[in-house]
Every structure is written in C-alpha cells, then in structure tokens.
Design a protein around this motif. Structure first.
Motif, PDB file in Angstrom:
ATOM      1  N   ALA A   1     -20.353  41.583  27.431  1.00 45.05           N
ATOM      2  CA  ALA A   1     -21.614  42.212  27.038  1.00 45.05           C
ATOM      3  C   ALA A   1     -22.514  42.353  28.253  1.00 45.05           C
ATOM      4  O   ALA A   1     -22.513  41.493  29.143  1.00 45.05           O
ATOM      5  CB  ALA A   1     -22.313  41.382  25.962  1.00 45.05           C
ATOM      6  N   ILE A   2     -23.278  43.456  28.276  1.00 42.72           N
ATOM      7  CA  ILE A   2     -24.142  43.745  29.421  1.00 42.72           C
ATOM      8  C   ILE A   2     -25.542  44.076  28.936  1.00 42.72           C
ATOM      9  O   ILE A   2     -25.729  44.934  28.068  1.00 42.72           O
ATOM     10  CB  ILE A   2     -23.591  44.928  30.245  1.00 42.72           C
ATOM     11  N   ASP A   3     -26.522  43.378  29.517  1.00 35.76           N
ATOM     12  CA  ASP A   3     -27.929  43.704  29.307  1.00 35.76           C
ATOM     13  C   ASP A   3     -28.354  44.550  30.500  1.00 35.76           C
ATOM     14  O   ASP A   3     -28.479  44.032  31.613  1.00 35.76           O
ATOM     15  CB  ASP A   3     -28.755  42.423  29.233  1.00 35.76           C
ATOM     16  N   PRO A   4     -28.549  45.876  30.318  1.00 32.06           N
ATOM     17  CA  PRO A   4     -28.782  46.774  31.458  1.00 32.06           C
ATOM     18  C   PRO A   4     -30.051  46.431  32.234  1.00 32.06           C
ATOM     19  O   PRO A   4     -31.055  45.997  31.665  1.00 32.06           O
ATOM     20  CB  PRO A   4     -28.901  48.156  30.803  1.00 32.06           C
ATOM     21  N   GLY A   5     -29.990  46.647  33.524  1.00 32.01           N
ATOM     22  CA  GLY A   5     -31.154  46.467  34.386  1.00 32.01           C
ATOM     23  C   GLY A   5     -30.857  47.098  35.729  1.00 32.01           C
ATOM     24  O   GLY A   5     -29.748  46.930  36.257  1.00 32.01           O
ATOM     25  N   GLN A   6     -31.810  47.827  36.283  1.00 33.65           N
ATOM     26  CA  GLN A   6     -31.562  48.505  37.550  1.00 33.65           C
ATOM     27  C   GLN A   6     -32.081  47.681  38.727  1.00 33.65           C
ATOM     28  O   GLN A   6     -31.312  47.254  39.585  1.00 33.65           O
ATOM     29  CB  GLN A   6     -32.223  49.893  37.526  1.00 33.65           C
ATOM     30  N   ARG A   7     -33.361  47.412  38.755  1.00 32.23           N
ATOM     31  CA  ARG A   7     -33.945  46.743  39.918  1.00 32.23           C
ATOM     32  C   ARG A   7     -33.413  45.326  40.082  1.00 32.23           C
ATOM     33  O   ARG A   7     -33.041  44.916  41.183  1.00 32.23           O
ATOM     34  CB  ARG A   7     -35.465  46.718  39.790  1.00 32.23           C
TER      35      ARG A   7
ATOM     36  N   VAL B   1     -22.842  47.231  25.438  1.00 36.20           N
ATOM     37  CA  VAL B   1     -23.930  47.514  26.373  1.00 36.20           C
ATOM     38  C   VAL B   1     -25.222  47.687  25.582  1.00 36.20           C
ATOM     39  O   VAL B   1     -25.276  48.469  24.626  1.00 36.20           O
ATOM     40  CB  VAL B   1     -23.643  48.785  27.191  1.00 36.20           C
ATOM     41  N   GLY B   2     -26.264  46.968  25.973  1.00 35.27           N
ATOM     42  CA  GLY B   2     -27.555  47.105  25.310  1.00 35.27           C
ATOM     43  C   GLY B   2     -28.080  48.519  25.429  1.00 35.27           C
ATOM     44  O   GLY B   2     -27.894  49.189  26.455  1.00 35.27           O
ATOM     45  N   ASN B   3     -28.755  48.983  24.392  1.00 35.69           N
ATOM     46  CA  ASN B   3     -29.175  50.387  24.340  1.00 35.69           C
ATOM     47  C   ASN B   3     -30.577  50.626  24.891  1.00 35.69           C
ATOM     48  O   ASN B   3     -31.188  51.650  24.606  1.00 35.69           O
ATOM     49  CB  ASN B   3     -29.099  50.913  22.903  1.00 35.69           C
TER      50      ASN B   3
ATOM     51  N   ARG C   1     -27.540  54.077  28.896  1.00 35.05           N
ATOM     52  CA  ARG C   1     -26.512  55.108  28.961  1.00 35.05           C
ATOM     53  C   ARG C   1     -25.840  55.148  30.334  1.00 35.05           C
ATOM     54  O   ARG C   1     -24.623  55.304  30.434  1.00 35.05           O
ATOM     55  CB  ARG C   1     -27.128  56.477  28.643  1.00 35.05           C
ATOM     56  N   GLU C   2     -26.639  54.972  31.392  1.00 33.66           N
ATOM     57  CA  GLU C   2     -26.046  54.954  32.732  1.00 33.66           C
ATOM     58  C   GLU C   2     -25.078  53.775  32.879  1.00 33.66           C
ATOM     59  O   GLU C   2     -24.036  53.886  33.536  1.00 33.66           O
ATOM     60  CB  GLU C   2     -27.151  54.846  33.790  1.00 33.66           C
ATOM     61  N   THR C   3     -25.419  52.651  32.240  1.00 32.06           N
ATOM     62  CA  THR C   3     -24.548  51.482  32.311  1.00 32.06           C
ATOM     63  C   THR C   3     -23.254  51.717  31.550  1.00 32.06           C
ATOM     64  O   THR C   3     -22.175  51.297  31.993  1.00 32.06           O
ATOM     65  CB  THR C   3     -25.283  50.245  31.763  1.00 32.06           C
ATOM     66  N   VAL C   4     -23.338  52.386  30.410  1.00 36.55           N
ATOM     67  CA  VAL C   4     -22.131  52.746  29.665  1.00 36.55           C
ATOM     68  C   VAL C   4     -21.219  53.612  30.526  1.00 36.55           C
ATOM     69  O   VAL C   4     -19.993  53.399  30.590  1.00 36.55           O
ATOM     70  CB  VAL C   4     -22.501  53.473  28.356  1.00 36.55           C
TER      71      VAL C   4
ATOM     72  N   VAL D   1     -12.747  49.036  24.143  1.00 39.90           N
ATOM     73  CA  VAL D   1     -13.803  49.770  23.461  1.00 39.90           C
ATOM     74  C   VAL D   1     -15.118  49.578  24.223  1.00 39.90           C
ATOM     75  O   VAL D   1     -15.462  48.463  24.605  1.00 39.90           O
ATOM     76  CB  VAL D   1     -13.970  49.271  22.010  1.00 39.90           C
ATOM     77  N   VAL D   2     -15.825  50.674  24.462  1.00 40.27           N
ATOM     78  CA  VAL D   2     -17.141  50.605  25.091  1.00 40.27           C
ATOM     79  C   VAL D   2     -18.160  51.133  24.076  1.00 40.27           C
ATOM     80  O   VAL D   2     -18.034  52.265  23.615  1.00 40.27           O
ATOM     81  CB  VAL D   2     -17.207  51.426  26.388  1.00 40.27           C
ATOM     82  N   ALA D   3     -19.141  50.317  23.750  1.00 38.70           N
ATOM     83  CA  ALA D   3     -20.083  50.710  22.703  1.00 38.70           C
ATOM     84  C   ALA D   3     -21.501  50.317  23.083  1.00 38.70           C
ATOM     85  O   ALA D   3     -21.736  49.292  23.728  1.00 38.70           O
ATOM     86  CB  ALA D   3     -19.704  50.056  21.375  1.00 38.70           C
ATOM     87  N   SER D   4     -22.453  51.152  22.659  1.00 38.67           N
ATOM     88  CA  SER D   4     -23.873  50.865  22.822  1.00 38.67           C
ATOM     89  C   SER D   4     -24.333  50.034  21.626  1.00 38.67           C
ATOM     90  O   SER D   4     -24.039  50.377  20.478  1.00 38.67           O
ATOM     91  CB  SER D   4     -24.665  52.172  22.897  1.00 38.67           C
TER      92      SER D   4
END
Length: 709
Positions: free
Chosen positions: A319-325, A375-377, A382-385, A398-401
C-alpha cells in the motif's frame, strides 16, 4: 409500558401488533437489534433491522410525548379545567401540547406583563370586548398615572395585553403555521459586506423559493451560508392580508365598535412581533430536522455501501500513501494485514531517486509476494498509480486506487498507537490504506463514521442523530458479514451484537494471553462475558478451523443440538453435513417443524449449504483510461468508466481517474425520471459516463450517465 405502547407503535408504523410487542419485550430484556432480527424471527414475524429500529424509535417518541404531557399537567396545576384536560389528553404531537401550554408558560418580562403591572388589564378587557359605546381616549384617561404618562401609553399597553392574548390562542398559532407551510417563501440575499467576494454560496444569492418545495440539501446549504456570515435568509408570507383579517375576526373585532381600530392594531402587532417570528423559528426548525434526517439517511446509505465494498481478502498487498515533496510512504502487509516492511519512495526528485523508488517498490512486492498494490486516492494519487504500473509491468499484480478519507485521523488515534505503536504516524496511514483494500469493513470501523467522507452536509446536522444512525449502519454491516473471532481488532469486536468496548478489549487480551479460540463457548471464560453477552454475540462470531465446524457458520449455538440430530437423521457426522449441499438436501424439513419455526429452519439450512458465506460481492478493480490523468486530458463528449464515490440528494460524484471527482446531476443520471439518486446508483458502483463540460477555473466536471446516442 412497552406493551401499552405496542398497539400504538404498530398502528403508527403499520406493522403487526404481535411482532411489535415481541420486539419491545426483547429490547426490554436486553436484546440487540441484530440478534432479534436474525435469531428471533418467529417471535417478531420476520421484522428486519430497519423495522425493529423504527419500533424502538417510535416507542421512545411516544414515551417522550407522555413525559412532556405529564410535565405540562403538573405545571398548569390548579389552573387546569376539564375542557383543557381533555384537549391535553387528546393531543397527539408535542406541537399541539406546546400550543395548549403556551398561555400558562412562565414568560420572561414582556410588554403585556409590564402593562398588567401598571394596572391596564381592565382597559385591555374593554378593548377585547369591543363594546358599541364609549370613547377609547376618554376611558383610557382614567388609567394615566405612575408608569402610564398619557392616554396613548395607556392604550398602547392595553393593545400589548390583547396582542399577547391573540398570540397565545391555539387556533391562531395553528392557522398561521398552516398558512406558512402552504404559502411562505424563502428569500435569500448575500450579505452586503460579502457581495464583492466570490464564495461557494453565490448561486443562492437572490433565491426565492416556496417553503413547501425547498429541497433538504439546499436548505442545509442556506443554513451553512448563514452560519458563515455570507447569506441572509428570511421566511415570510408575500401577502399576509388574509391572515390579518382572519386573526382580527378570531379576536372578535367589531368594525362598528369605537375600539375596533385598537384591536386591529393589536392583531397586527401580535402577528408581526410575536406570531410570525415564532412561526418562522418553529418551521425553520422543522425543516432543519427534516433536512437533517434526509442528510443522515443519504450518509447512512453511502456508508453502508462503502462498508460492504468488495474485499480483496486475506492476501498480501503493498500500500502507498502518495506524497511528492516528502515522498510516498509504501508498506508491505501480509495476508492478515500485519506490517512486514516499509519504504519511502521519491518520485519527483530526479532520475536517481526515481530508480531507487522503483527498486524499493519491487523489493516490497517480493517481500510478501504481494498480489495487489493499493494507492491512496489523495493528491498525486493518479501519478502514483501510473508509477506503480510502469514499474511493475505485470499482469498478475492488481493496482487499485483506494479512498484515504480519514486515514490521517486513524494514524493519530489511540487505536493506531496500540496496533502500530513503534511505527511513524505517516506510515500508519499507508497501513490503513492497505488494510482497507483487504477488508474495508474491518478497517473502517476503527474510524468515526462521520470522518469517512461519503455524506452530504454531515457536519451541519444534529450530531446525536448522525451518530445514532451511523452506528446502527456499522452494527448492521458488521453483524451481517460476521467477525473472525481470532483475528478481529477490538474496535471490530466492539461492534458485534452484545459486545461493548470493554468486553472487546477483554476478548483481545484473553486471546493474546491464551492463544486462539478453538470453540465459541470458550468466550464464556473471558472476564465480563456473561450468558447474555454470549447469547447475543455468539452467532455473529466465526471460528475457522476450530473444533466445531458450526462455529464457522451463522448457526447459533442454541441450535447445535438440532443440527446434530439432523446430521444423525441423514446418517452423517456434523462435519460432513456442514457445507455439503447434497447431504443438506436429504434433510426432511417436516421432522423439525414442531421445534423451530420456518424462519429459523430456513436460516439453518441456508447456512449448512454455504456456511459463513460472505454477503459482499467479489473484488473488481476499476478500469480508468491510461490517457486521462488530469483535467486537461478531458474533452466534452468523452466517454469514460468511473466509480461512484458519493451520492447526495442532488446527484452522484464519480471518480474518473483524475484528481477531481465529476458530478452527475440528478437530471443526468438516467433516461427516465429519478426521484432520488440512490434509486439508481450506489457508492462503489461502476458507470459509463459522458463528459458534459469541464470548468478548470472552478475545478468542476459535469458528467452524464444517460444513454449515449
């Protein structure tokens, strides 16, 4: 008292009296709604959870009505007349009771009370009688004195007394209330100081709408606009001349009396100063209560669909919690949701960091042999997906938001500290996202339902009403699915019928000290779990691979002896009967009809066919278009597949793979008339939609689900 109310409740709800009385007896005996609905169908005639809760709520309303009736009778005391007693006894609503009590209610200092203290009651009585003789100015001169400086002050005080008498008249209050309901209109204006500002309430500026037609969600929006100091909302009659004439006639105005004009002025004052403001407050309160109920019902339906969303199951995931910086927080979970490893992935810090992120993701997937990546929505989801898909390039993962609403709240909660005490807060959010994919119900019950984000103005409605309704939904979902006794968290166990937070904590502690439960009846050894708790909870708890195969089913332990006889009658062991349709088909129903009713027998046979069957549908990831990632990728007329994320009174919000959800207005949901969006769509449903318009400045997407021609 329960049985005394039973016939009234049954009549009001149009339910069988015997079933209603059985429900009330069960509730008074400590029965829970899920238990009564599932295991006492014979007594109730098969009433379901919704009907049982309606019975309990209506009984509570009637008890409240009777308590208020008794309090009013005590307050009136020796002023009670036989005629008033009869009216109070016959009142069927609190509004009727309050109207009857109004003349006797202790009031704060009023103009009428001040006039009485100054000796103007007799002058007011003359004004009220409307005699054909006399001169008001002359008669009033006799009352001039201390506190009454002149004739006009005397007449004004008398009018105040008459106005209060008119305002306290039950018939006047009822007539004005009904007139408002039929003819009053809401007028809305933006506060002058906010006129130059752009706000989310601008669409309501200048609104003019009938009280009887205003939609619940619009009224809640107006209330919020008022609360935030942006809107001024008024409820009034366009033309109240007819009301004024009716009220004057009700007061006994005689046009030829020299006192007529004074009584007419008193009637007008009564309406504008006393009755109209009170009526506006009352009816707006009624409308708010109705809007609250509607909003809570919408939220409850959405929450139900979200909690019963298809689970990925007990399979390992990343599981991924998206974050850029600050980087994406990625975790590897085994099939039980246990945290095995975690990494931070930097996707926008150069080619070297990106390559390292790809290696780390592959490492996590391999560590637990993950079958899916959740992937957290949220922002950059979406970029992380896309990054995950480009990195893994595998059809077998399987890759899912996954919705991350409330994940940050869980991360900082006491429950998260107990489960993941040695793990950083930001990592806990990723763990929650992964567990939501594995089992949405088991993870989301750890949150306050109001934080999950599938409501409609949920922060504006009565908190107690919202909490009660949402708790009922969670309770129904948890008990409808069943709970694995040996793996469930304390918050999940606390939602099982008959089990509270203390008992749930005791069960978990017992499990940690003594190992897994092998039989349901071992629950009795847990401190705080008595016979009543066991009776209520046992049928909803599951033990897979335990000593008794029936413990993995919804068959209640009180029926185990009956199942044992069934097995013996068809010549097999119990373990050979459970989950064996051919053997179950040989059971002769007629042999057991005298012991249990048809409802219970049907439930037992159904469970024996498919023991512990999960009622939730199978998991299926959404299929977003690869070429649609941002608002700029959308064009009018484009067709897409989307997932419904929220349903409101005015439409449905749909995730189409970009950051912003699109809105399908209720008028665009189907080719036919739709009374309410929930009639045709549910949270989690997959839809083919067409883009109607895109507004980048306001970040709005308008969609349609009508047939594409």
């Amino acid at each position: 008292m329960s049985v005394a109310f039973g016939s009234r409740v049954a009549r009001d709800l149009r339910l069988p009296a015997a079933g209603v009385e059985a429900v009330l007896r069960q509730l008074d005996d400590g029965g829970t709604v899920p238990f009564i609905a599932r295991y006492r169908k014979e007594a109730t005639g098969g009433l379901d959870e919704v009907q049982i809760r309606a019975v309990a709520e209506r009984r509570a309303e009637l008890e409240g009505l009777e308590a208020r009736r008794a309090a009013i009778l005590r307050a009136i005391g020796d002023r009670l007349t036989p005629a008033l007693q009869k009216k109070i006894d016959n009142a069927t609503t609190k509004t009727e009771l309050e109207d009857l009590y109004a003349p006797f209610k202790a009031k704060r200092k009023t103009r009428a009370e001040t006039a009485r203290q100054r000796g103007l009651a007799r002058l007011a009585e003359t004004m009220w009688r409307q005699p054909r003789e006399g001169a008001p100015a002359t008669d009033a001169r006799a009352f001039v004195g201390e506190g009454v400086p002149d004739v006009e002050a005397a007449l004004a005080g008398a009018r105040d007394i008459c106005a209060e008498r008119i305002a306290d008249d039950v018939a006047v209050r009822r007539h004005v209330r009904e007139t408002y309901r039929k003819h009053a209109r809401f007028t809305v204006k933006k506060v002058p100081a906010k006129r130059k500002e752009r706000t989310k309430f601008d669409d309501h500026d200048g609104r003019d709408e009938a009280y009887r037609r205003i939609a619940s969600h619009r009224y809640l929006a107006l209330c919020r606009g008022e609360a935030e100091g942006v809107l001024r909302v008024r409820l009034a009659l366009d033309d109240d001349g007819g009301v004024q004439r009716w009220v004057a006639g009700r007061a006994g105005l005689r046009p030829r009396s020299p006192w007529a004009e004074h009584l007419r002025l008193a009637a007008t004052d009564a309406l504008k100063r006393l009755v109209y403001p009170r009526t506006e407050t009352e009816l707006r309160g009624d409308l708010k209560a109705r809007a609250d109920r509607d909003a809570v019902d919408v939220f409850a339906q959405n929450l139900r669909e979200l909690l019963l969303a298809p689970p990925f199951g007990g399979r390992p995931v990343v599981a991924i919690d998206p974050g850029q910086r600050t980087g994406c927080k990625a975790v590897a979970l085994d099939g039980t949701g246990r945290l095995v490893a975690h990494e931070t992935l930097f996707l926008v810090h150069g080619a070297q960091k990106l390559a390292a992120a790809q290696s780390a993701l592959r490492r996590l997937v391999g560590r637990v042999k993950a079958e899916a990546v959740a992937v957290g929505n949220g922002t950059h989801g979406r970029e992380t997906v896309d990054f995950v898909r480009d990195t893994l390039d595998a059809d077998d993962v399987v890759v899912a938001s996954v919705s991350e609403s409330g994940a940050s709240i869980y991360s900082a909660s006491d429950q998260a500290r107990r489960e993941l005490g040695g793990v950083d807060v930001v990592v806990r959010g990723a763990v929650s996202i992964g567990r939501r994919m594995q089992d949405p119900l088991a993870e989301l019950v750890k949150l306050d339902p109001a934080t999950i984000g599938v409501g409609q103005y949920q922060h504006d409605v009565a908190p107690a009403l919202l909490a009660g309704k949402l708790d009922a939904v969670v309770e129904d979902c948890v008990n409808g699915v069943g709970v694995a006794l040996n793996t469930a968290s304390a918050p999940l166990l606390a939602r099982v019928a008959g089990v509270g937070p203390k008992q749930a904590a005791a069960i978990v502690a017992h499990r940690e000290r003594n190992g897994r439960f092998l039989r349901r009846d071992q629950l009795r050894a847990v401190k705080g779990v008595g016979d009543k708790t066991f009776e209520q909870a046992a049928g909803f708890l599951r033990i897979v691979d335990g000593d008794d195969p029936l413990d993995a089913s919804a068959v209640h332990p009180e029926q185990y002896p009956l199942v044992a006889r069934m097995a013996a009658d068809v010549g097999v062991a119990v373990e050979a009967l459970v989950g064996a349709p051919a053997a179950v088909a040989r059971i002769d129903r007629d042999r057991y009809g005298d012991e249990v009713g048809a409802f219970t027998l049907d439930d037992i046979l159904t469970e024996l066919m498919k023991p512990g069957r999960d009622p939730r549908p199978p998991f299926e990831p959404p299929a977003f278009r690869d070429d649609v990632r941002t608002l700029d990728d959308l064009t009018e007329g484009m067709t897409l597949e989307g997932v419904v994320t929220n349903v409101t009174d005015f439409g449905a919000f749909v995730d189409i793979g970009v950051k912003q959800d699109g809105l399908i207005h209720i008028s665009q949901l189907a080719d036919h008339f739709v009374r309410h969006p929930s009639d045709v769509v549910r949270v989690g449903a997959r839809l083919r939609v067409r883009v109607l318009s895109v507004d980048p400045a306001r970040k709005r997407i308008a969609l349609s689900a009508k047939s594409i021609r």
